[in-house]
Design an enzyme around this catalytic site. Structure first.
Site, PDB file in Angstrom:
ATOM      1  N   LYS A  63       0.825  -1.217   0.000  1.00 13.06           N
ATOM      2  CA  LYS A  63       0.000   0.000   0.000  1.00 13.06           C
ATOM      3  C   LYS A  63       0.855   1.261   0.000  1.00 13.06           C
ATOM      4  O   LYS A  63       0.571   2.208  -0.734  1.00 13.06           O
ATOM      5  CB  LYS A  63      -0.918   0.031   1.228  1.00 13.06           C
ATOM      6  CG  LYS A  63      -2.240  -0.635   1.069  1.00 13.06           C
ATOM      7  CD  LYS A  63      -3.213  -0.255   2.146  1.00 13.06           C
ATOM      8  CE  LYS A  63      -2.621  -0.171   3.541  1.00 13.06           C
ATOM      9  NZ  LYS A  63      -1.998  -1.414   4.004  1.00 13.06           N
ATOM     10  N   THR A  72       3.900   1.606  -1.038  1.00 11.44           N
ATOM     11  CA  THR A  72       4.570   1.708  -2.337  1.00 11.44           C
ATOM     12  C   THR A  72       3.628   2.288  -3.381  1.00 11.44           C
ATOM     13  O   THR A  72       4.004   3.188  -4.148  1.00 11.44           O
ATOM     14  CB  THR A  72       5.070   0.326  -2.784  1.00 11.44           C
ATOM     15  OG1 THR A  72       5.979  -0.187  -1.803  1.00 11.44           O
ATOM     16  CG2 THR A  72       5.764   0.392  -4.133  1.00 11.44           C
ATOM     17  N   ARG A 100       1.736   7.554   7.325  1.00  7.35           N
ATOM     18  CA  ARG A 100       2.026   7.313   8.741  1.00  7.35           C
ATOM     19  C   ARG A 100       3.531   7.123   8.939  1.00  7.35           C
ATOM     20  O   ARG A 100       4.243   6.765   8.014  1.00  7.35           O
ATOM     21  CB  ARG A 100       1.293   6.052   9.221  1.00  7.35           C
ATOM     22  CG  ARG A 100      -0.209   6.165   9.209  1.00  7.35           C
ATOM     23  CD  ARG A 100      -0.853   4.827   9.569  1.00  7.35           C
ATOM     24  NE  ARG A 100      -0.569   3.817   8.571  1.00  7.35           N
ATOM     25  CZ  ARG A 100      -0.717   2.505   8.754  1.00  7.35           C
ATOM     26  NH1 ARG A 100      -1.122   2.057   9.923  1.00  7.35           N
ATOM     27  NH2 ARG A 100      -0.445   1.658   7.799  1.00  7.35           N
ATOM     28  N   LYS A 140       7.198  -7.415   9.442  1.00  6.47           N
ATOM     29  CA  LYS A 140       6.480  -6.778   8.344  1.00  6.47           C
ATOM     30  C   LYS A 140       7.338  -5.824   7.532  1.00  6.47           C
ATOM     31  O   LYS A 140       7.123  -5.632   6.345  1.00  6.47           O
ATOM     32  CB  LYS A 140       5.244  -6.038   8.884  1.00  6.47           C
ATOM     33  CG  LYS A 140       4.363  -5.427   7.791  1.00  6.47           C
ATOM     34  CD  LYS A 140       3.137  -4.794   8.400  1.00  6.47           C
ATOM     35  CE  LYS A 140       2.286  -4.133   7.325  1.00  6.47           C
ATOM     36  NZ  LYS A 140       2.946  -2.983   6.711  1.00  6.47           N
ATOM     37  N   ALA A 152      -3.629  -0.248  12.271  1.00  5.83           N
ATOM     38  CA  ALA A 152      -5.045  -0.362  11.912  1.00  5.83           C
ATOM     39  C   ALA A 152      -5.694  -1.606  12.491  1.00  5.83           C
ATOM     40  O   ALA A 152      -6.918  -1.673  12.569  1.00  5.83           O
ATOM     41  CB  ALA A 152      -5.210  -0.360  10.397  1.00  5.83           C
ATOM     42  N   PHE A 197      -3.645  -1.711   6.566  1.00  2.35           N
ATOM     43  CA  PHE A 197      -4.177  -3.047   6.279  1.00  2.35           C
ATOM     44  C   PHE A 197      -5.319  -2.980   5.267  1.00  2.35           C
ATOM     45  O   PHE A 197      -5.347  -2.108   4.405  1.00  2.35           O
ATOM     46  CB  PHE A 197      -4.565  -3.767   7.565  1.00  2.35           C
ATOM     47  CG  PHE A 197      -3.375  -4.109   8.435  1.00  2.35           C
ATOM     48  CD1 PHE A 197      -2.319  -4.855   7.935  1.00  2.35           C
ATOM     49  CD2 PHE A 197      -3.289  -3.657   9.742  1.00  2.35           C
ATOM     50  CE1 PHE A 197      -1.204  -5.168   8.712  1.00  2.35           C
ATOM     51  CE2 PHE A 197      -2.185  -3.960  10.535  1.00  2.35           C
ATOM     52  CZ  PHE A 197      -1.147  -4.720  10.018  1.00  2.35           C
ATOM     53  N   PHE A 243       3.974  -7.603  -9.290  1.00  2.00           N
ATOM     54  CA  PHE A 243       5.198  -8.246  -8.837  1.00  2.00           C
ATOM     55  C   PHE A 243       5.858  -8.937 -10.034  1.00  2.00           C
ATOM     56  O   PHE A 243       5.198  -9.268 -11.027  1.00  2.00           O
ATOM     57  CB  PHE A 243       4.903  -9.268  -7.739  1.00  2.00           C
ATOM     58  CG  PHE A 243       4.634  -8.648  -6.395  1.00  2.00           C
ATOM     59  CD1 PHE A 243       5.492  -8.856  -5.333  1.00  2.00           C
ATOM     60  CD2 PHE A 243       3.514  -7.843  -6.180  1.00  2.00           C
ATOM     61  CE1 PHE A 243       5.248  -8.294  -4.082  1.00  2.00           C
ATOM     62  CE2 PHE A 243       3.263  -7.271  -4.949  1.00  2.00           C
ATOM     63  CZ  PHE A 243       4.134  -7.496  -3.894  1.00  2.00           C
ATOM     64  N   TRP A 257       6.795  -0.083  -8.189  1.00  2.00           N
ATOM     65  CA  TRP A 257       8.010  -0.565  -7.525  1.00  2.00           C
ATOM     66  C   TRP A 257       9.157  -0.611  -8.529  1.00  2.00           C
ATOM     67  O   TRP A 257      10.262  -0.143  -8.247  1.00  2.00           O
ATOM     68  CB  TRP A 257       7.778  -1.952  -6.925  1.00  2.00           C
ATOM     69  CG  TRP A 257       8.931  -2.432  -6.105  1.00  2.00           C
ATOM     70  CD1 TRP A 257       9.118  -2.272  -4.767  1.00  2.00           C
ATOM     71  CD2 TRP A 257      10.086  -3.162  -6.573  1.00  2.00           C
ATOM     72  NE1 TRP A 257      10.310  -2.838  -4.356  1.00  2.00           N
ATOM     73  CE2 TRP A 257      10.930  -3.386  -5.451  1.00  2.00           C
ATOM     74  CE3 TRP A 257      10.500  -3.629  -7.818  1.00  2.00           C
ATOM     75  CZ2 TRP A 257      12.136  -4.069  -5.540  1.00  2.00           C
ATOM     76  CZ3 TRP A 257      11.718  -4.301  -7.917  1.00  2.00           C
ATOM     77  CH2 TRP A 257      12.515  -4.521  -6.783  1.00  2.00           C
TER      78      TRP A 257
END
Length: 561
Positions: free
Chosen positions: A77, A79, A100, A111, A279, A307, A387, A415
């Site tokens: 998210k 990214t 954030r 994570k 979250a 999330f 990806f 990305w």
């Protein structure tokens, strides 16, 4: 900018090659005057919002980035948020990014950080992911000052008549440390304080963090801190920070931290990074001050909520937007092929293998999130975060589904390609911003706590009913007696499932959600409903990410993602 070797480099390696502009240059581009800028080194600064020029009532539009239910690795998210912000800026749209701040707990755990990845990062990523400008330290200190004053009050005679067994506030630390979940303090005899059971939460779960992120300014911060309930007297009367008289000293500790932090993306887009509640155990949004400051400076603000959309986005719209005025003009749902395959029944160790049918089966999860966003009066845009192992056949399943359901959808390779990889997504978002909308929160505040929780469970999660523990039922009675029924609810729930069972993937229906505790956050202005086995102090995994980190002979970070 060359991106040919992106797949062979870590995020840290890519970030280390970036050439950053001095923060004063970034500030001028954002419209921040020199007198409002307080540099922290060459590439970070705090912004004194009191010294910003007035823009009247004209505020920028808000694009909220959320996601489908994630895998344990996350779906990118941040990214996508950064890449979309850069792509919008590339169209000539005056754009700011609002994120954030990362917590040290997940950075050293599993994570990872919260600065994006690849060629869509905010920089300097290593400094942002570590101590940044010290905001979390200030929040931790303010929280723990309060607790030191509470225990000192007990020791010095307890004039307020606080029942030590009913103190609901806990100390915090910005680290995953399961050994601190339950402790006993005050041991050692009469001179060492009053013995009592307590524990630690992680800093991002502190109500001080929630207050920090929902306050509109220093005066509102002080007023909200004073309203926080810290426990109850022997006759069960609530005791607040204001009763103790601690709000002034706490505000003093937070007076610099409350100023939002300015940095830049790899493509040079200004970004405000400020506050960071989780979250799954808190409300999951950056500070109101940062979001509305960005809105005063830019035409479009790209922000995120933590999330999946059942957690961060629901709380953004039912809590943050309700009180800040920063309602979304568009919502982007981030989806990945690997998450779709996981929700389609594929085991974690087989997600790298092409499986078109599993992608198709996993669309039930994404479809429910899209349906839920519509319940707030907003049409979602789906961003497929690409990806390297995704196949054309798998991607076409998602784009075909979106087209058949009238949903704007774009494959985003931000990305690997930075803003160029988000060009299609940016155009879809610009169309969504201009589309008619009729935003409204999911529920009315006068519905009552049980009614609001049931509404979220049925309308957002797809559940059938709610079951309360004996402790939660007792707290429901106290909430009613204390007149807190009109507060919104903040669901503390696993991020991996719509239900409270992290193994129940896809789009489950008809389940009963278990609420084991209710925690009034009277300063933040919501009631936390703790469900299932969710913890307000996470633990480290068997192989923490910290074990791969170090510094080189020049003092540069090594092994940080």
């Amino acid at each position: 900018m060359t991106t040919t070797s992106a797949a062979d480099m870590s995020d840290l390696a890519i970030a280390s090659r970036a050439v950053l502009e001095p923060i004063a240059v970034v500030a001028r581009r954002a419209g921040i005057p020199e007198e409002a800028l307080e540099p922290y080194g060459r590439y970070k600064a705090k912004v004194d919002t009191d010294l910003l020029p007035s823009t009247g009532t004209k505020l920028g539009k808000v694009v909220l980035v959320s996601a489908m239910s994630p895998t344990p690795a996350g779906e990118g998210k941040s990214t996508v948020t950064v890449g979309l912000g850069d792509a919008l800026a590339a169209t000539g749209t005056k754009t700011m990014i609002a994120l954030r701040e990362p917590s040290l707990g997940p950075i050293f755990g599993m994570k990872g950080g919260a600065t994006g990845g690849g060629y869509s990062q905010v920089l300097p990523m290593d400094e942002i992911n570590m101590h940044f400008t010290g905001d979390f330290h200030a929040i931790t200190s303010a929280n723990n000052l309060l607790m030191a004053l509470v225990d000192n009050h007990l020791h010095q005679g307890n004039a307020l008549g606080i029942d030590p067994r009913r103190i609901t506030f806990r100390r915090v630390i910005d680290m995953n440390d399961r050994a601190l979940r339950n402790i006993v303090i005050g041991l050692g005899g009469p001179t060492e304080g009053v013995p009592r059971e307590t524990g630690f939460d992680i800093t991002v779960a502190s109500e001080v963090m929630a207050v920090f992120c929902l306050a509109t300014g220093l005066a509102d911060l002080r007023a909200r801190l004073a309203k926080m309930t810290i426990g109850y007297t022997y006759d069960k009367t609530p005791v607040t920070v204001g009763d103790l008289g601690a709000e002034g000293a706490m505000t003093m500790l937070l007076k610099e931290a409350v100023k939002p932090n300015l940095v830049q993306s790899m493509a040079g887009t200004p970004a405000l990074i400020h506050g960071g509640p989780f979250a799954n155990i808190a409300h999951g949004c950056n500070s109101v001050i940062a979001t509305n400051t960005a809105r005063s400076l830019a035409d479009v603000v790209v922000t995120e909520a933590g999330f999946g959309a059942d957690l961060g986005a629901e709380k953004f719209m039912d809590i943050k937007a309700r009180f800040s005025g920063a309602h979304p003009d568009a919502v982007v749902l981030v989806a990945t092929v690997r998450a779709l395959k996981m929700h389609g029944g594929v085991a974690k160790d087989a997600l790298k293998t092409e499986n078109v049918q599993a992608v198709r089966d996993g669309l039930a999860n994404l479809s429910r999130h899209a349906r839920n966003i519509r319940k707030f009066g907003i049409q979602p845009v789906v961003a497929i975060n690409k990806f390297t192992l995704d196949t054309d056949a798998e991607l076409s399943v998602v784009t075909s589904w979106a087209a058949a359901n009238g949903i704007e959808c774009a494959v985003a390779d931000v990305w690997g390609q930075g803003p160029a990889g988000g060009a299609d997504l940016a155009q879809a978002v610009l169309r969504a911003i201009e589309a008619p909308g009729d935003f409204a929160p999911l529920y009315d505040l006068d519905l009552g706590i049980e009614g609001k929780i049931l509404t979220v469970v049925r309308e957002i999660y797809g559940g059938a009913d709610v079951e309360y523990s004996a402790a939660a039922k007792r707290m429901l009675k106290q909430i009613h007696e204390n007149g807190w029924d009109n507060l919104p609810v903040c669901m503390a729930k696993t991020q991996y499932s719509f239900s409270d069972d992290p193994t129940l993937l896809g789009a489950p229906e008809g389940f009963t959600l278990q609420v084991r505790d209710l925690i009034p956050k009277t300063g933040a202005g919501f009631i936390v409903a703790v469900t299932g086995a969710i913890m307000t102090m996470p633990g480290l995994p068997k192989a923490p990410a910290a074990m791969r980190m170090d510094v080189d002979e020049h003092g540069q970070a090594v092994g940080l993602f």
